[in-house]
Design a protein around this motif. Structure first.
Motif, mmCIF file in Angstrom:
data_model
loop_
_atom_site.group_PDB
_atom_site.id
_atom_site.type_symbol
_atom_site.label_atom_id
_atom_site.label_comp_id
_atom_site.label_asym_id
_atom_site.label_seq_id
_atom_site.Cartn_x
_atom_site.Cartn_y
_atom_site.Cartn_z
ATOM 1 N N ILE A 106 -5.734 6.102 -8.752
ATOM 2 C CA ILE A 106 -5.450 4.654 -8.750
ATOM 3 C C ILE A 106 -6.762 3.886 -8.631
ATOM 4 O O ILE A 106 -6.983 2.878 -9.306
ATOM 5 N N THR A 107 -7.683 4.404 -7.790
ATOM 6 C CA THR A 107 -8.986 3.737 -7.635
ATOM 7 C C THR A 107 -9.779 3.812 -8.945
ATOM 8 O O THR A 107 -10.440 2.844 -9.334
ATOM 9 N N ILE A 108 -9.692 4.977 -9.622
ATOM 10 C CA ILE A 108 -10.441 5.125 -10.887
ATOM 11 C C ILE A 108 -9.992 4.038 -11.874
ATOM 12 O O ILE A 108 -10.804 3.296 -12.429
ATOM 13 N N GLY A 193 -4.409 -5.316 -5.693
ATOM 14 C CA GLY A 193 -4.020 -5.234 -4.281
ATOM 15 C C GLY A 193 -2.735 -4.481 -4.037
ATOM 16 O O GLY A 193 -1.986 -4.160 -4.958
ATOM 17 N N ARG A 194 -2.512 -4.235 -2.740
ATOM 18 C CA ARG A 194 -1.368 -3.458 -2.299
ATOM 19 C C ARG A 194 -0.176 -4.364 -2.039
ATOM 20 O O ARG A 194 -0.338 -5.450 -1.497
ATOM 21 N N CYS A 195 1.002 -3.913 -2.432
ATOM 22 C CA CYS A 195 2.224 -4.689 -2.226
ATOM 23 C C CYS A 195 3.255 -3.781 -1.566
ATOM 24 O O CYS A 195 3.125 -2.556 -1.595
ATOM 25 N N PHE A 196 4.279 -4.404 -1.011
ATOM 26 C CA PHE A 196 5.247 -3.653 -0.199
ATOM 27 C C PHE A 196 6.658 -4.137 -0.510
ATOM 28 O O PHE A 196 6.889 -5.346 -0.560
ATOM 29 N N THR A 208 5.246 1.232 -0.938
ATOM 30 C CA THR A 208 3.894 0.663 -0.939
ATOM 31 C C THR A 208 3.263 1.001 -2.280
ATOM 32 O O THR A 208 3.189 2.174 -2.632
ATOM 33 N N PHE A 209 2.856 0.000 -3.017
ATOM 34 C CA PHE A 209 2.336 0.264 -4.357
ATOM 35 C C PHE A 209 1.258 -0.771 -4.706
ATOM 36 O O PHE A 209 1.013 -1.695 -3.930
ATOM 37 N N TYR A 210 0.630 -0.557 -5.835
ATOM 38 C CA TYR A 210 -0.503 -1.414 -6.214
ATOM 39 C C TYR A 210 -0.175 -2.238 -7.449
ATOM 40 O O TYR A 210 0.453 -1.738 -8.372
ATOM 41 N N GLN A 211 -0.605 -3.473 -7.413
ATOM 42 C CA GLN A 211 -0.496 -4.314 -8.606
ATOM 43 C C GLN A 211 -1.871 -4.859 -8.937
ATOM 44 O O GLN A 211 -2.772 -4.870 -8.088
ATOM 45 N N MET A 212 -2.004 -5.333 -10.188
ATOM 46 C CA MET A 212 -3.177 -6.142 -10.499
ATOM 47 C C MET A 212 -2.679 -7.415 -11.166
ATOM 48 O O MET A 212 -2.071 -7.366 -12.236
ATOM 49 N N GLU A 213 -2.912 -8.509 -10.479
ATOM 50 C CA GLU A 213 -2.495 -9.811 -10.975
ATOM 51 C C GLU A 213 -3.605 -10.366 -11.857
ATOM 52 O O GLU A 213 -4.794 -10.100 -11.610
ATOM 53 N N GLY A 312 1.815 -3.277 -12.788
ATOM 54 C CA GLY A 312 2.034 -2.246 -11.768
ATOM 55 C C GLY A 312 1.008 -1.146 -11.997
ATOM 56 O O GLY A 312 1.053 -0.450 -13.011
ATOM 57 N N LEU A 313 0.040 -1.031 -11.076
ATOM 58 C CA LEU A 313 -1.086 -0.115 -11.342
ATOM 59 C C LEU A 313 -0.650 1.336 -11.454
ATOM 60 O O LEU A 313 -1.103 2.069 -12.332
ATOM 61 N N GLN A 314 0.233 1.775 -10.546
ATOM 62 C CA GLN A 314 0.666 3.177 -10.610
ATOM 63 C C GLN A 314 1.246 3.513 -11.978
ATOM 64 O O GLN A 314 1.024 4.573 -12.514
ATOM 65 N N ARG A 315 2.007 2.546 -12.512
ATOM 66 C CA ARG A 315 2.643 2.825 -13.804
ATOM 67 C C ARG A 315 1.599 3.060 -14.882
ATOM 68 O O ARG A 315 1.730 3.949 -15.721
#
Ligand code: FA5
Length: 345
Positions: A106-108, A193-196, A208-213, A312-315
């Motif tokens: 996810i960081t990459i 950032g992290r969202c919940f 708990t997951f990551y998005q990029m707005e 949705g970053l994970q996606r």
């Protein structure tokens, strides 16, 4: 018994290295080991013979065990001495270096996206994970009784604050700060950032997951700008040319709102299990910023328009690397994490 005891001790004494000693050990103490058989055989003797025979068998077992342990020690010492006196052995040479670890996938992908968007003139913004009801919902044109609040099951904190359910609150936070300081658009930001969300965890959902707005506001910003930016971003991240399509999607903070789908990279749109035979994967909710949201940010919607997206970053990471279960990201399995490139020295 004495003969066998002698044979066993001789076999131990004759072992020339650790491998042959290991063989002797398995023969004597393995599942059907000869020494263990001897101890077990005591039970088959007539009752009156058992105490004496048992004592003798145990003494014999102990003696053989001790001989084995002593021989193991001796052979290990010999091997060490041999290694130390080997002329090609250099004790001053540094040992093997430990792995430095790898960045989380996810960081990459997040870093690549930040590089890409900053190269296109976007500025990286941050916002609090503990958010107010106002910024998470009200400022985004989501009224108190609106069903959209329920669709993002919220972790409420006891003082009407909450764990942010998306990165969209940073849109209004940034616009307010920007206008308060006397700036005028263009404004281009990204917010990783992290969202919940209080969701049941499954293959595609985490609590708990990551998005990029992303948010762009300027004079004359159009849907064409939105599509171009999204296509560029997906091409870079998925490392291939992509076809996209827009479908109507409802979010109170955009009008019109879209779901942006990407042509399935696993089957090139032919239909497969990943895209549920549709040929498309839903990847990016987005739209043109609602006039009420611009007003909340202190901007005049008659003068300015904008677009926003919430990836949705994970996606995206799952699509990029062909990962089919979102739970692997936080599963703590080092075999998963070690597949990603080690950090450069
Ligand atoms: C939103 O959160 C909107 N704020 C996105 C947006 C921004 C729309 C700007 C328009 C303009 P949504 O609830 O669909 O939308 O979530 C966006 C993405 O976050 C989803 O497509 C999905 O990839 C990811 N997401 C949502 N919930 C989860 C979850 N529980 N686990 C993992 N990823 C999630």
């Amino acid at each position: 018994m004495n003969d066998r005891r002698r044979q066993w001790l001789d076999a131990i004494a004759a072992a020339a290295d650790e491998a042959s000693l290991h063989e002797v050990e398995s023969r004597l103490f393995g599942k059907k080991g000869e020494v263990l058989e001897l101890v077990r055989a005591v039970a088959t003797l007539p009752k009156e013979e058992r105490p004496a025979a048992g004592k003798a068998a145990n003494l014999c077992k102990q003696e053989v065990e001790q001989a084995l342990a002593a021989k193991k020690d001796e052979l290990q010492q010999q091997a060490l001495q041999k290694e130390l006196h080997d002329p090609s052995f250099d004790p001053t040479e540094p040992g093997p270096r430990p792995r430095r670890g790898s960045l989380h996938p996810i960081t990459i992908v997040q870093n690549e996206l930040i590089d890409l968007f900053t190269s296109m003139g976007f500025c990286w913004q941050d916002g609090p994970e503990v958010e107010s009801e106002y910024f998470n919902f009200d400022a985004l044109n989501i009224p108190g009784d609106h069903p959209a609040r329920e669709s993002q099951d919220t972790f409420w904190l006891n003082d009407r604050n909450l764990l942010r359910t998306h990165t969209s609150p940073v849109q209004v936070r940034t616009m307010q700060r920007f206008t308060r300081q006397g700036f005028q658009p263009p404004l281009k930001i990204i917010v990783p950032g992290r969202c919940f969300r209080a969701e049941t965890v499954d293959k595609t959902h985490e609590h708990t997951f990551y998005q990029m707005e992303g948010l762009v506001v300027d004079e004359g910003v159009s849907t064409a700008n939105l599509i171009h930016t999204m296509k560029t971003c997906l091409r870079v991240i998925l490392q291939r040319e992509v076809k996209v399509r827009l479908r109507p999607g409802f979010f109170p903070f955009v009008e019109p709102g879209f779901e942006l789908d990407v042509n399935c990279p696993f089957c090139q749109g032919k239909g497969c299990s990943v895209c549920k035979q549709s040929g498309w994967i839903e990847i990016l909710p987005c739209g043109m910023v609602h006039p009420n949201v611009l007003r909340q940010g202190g901007l005049d919607p008659e003068e300015y328009t904008g677009f926003a997206f919430g990836m949705g970053l994970q996606r995206v990471v799952m699509l990029r690397y062909g990962i089919d279960d979102i739970r692997t990201f936080m599963g703590g399995d080092l075999r998963f994490l070690r597949q990603f490139p080690e950090i450069a020295r």
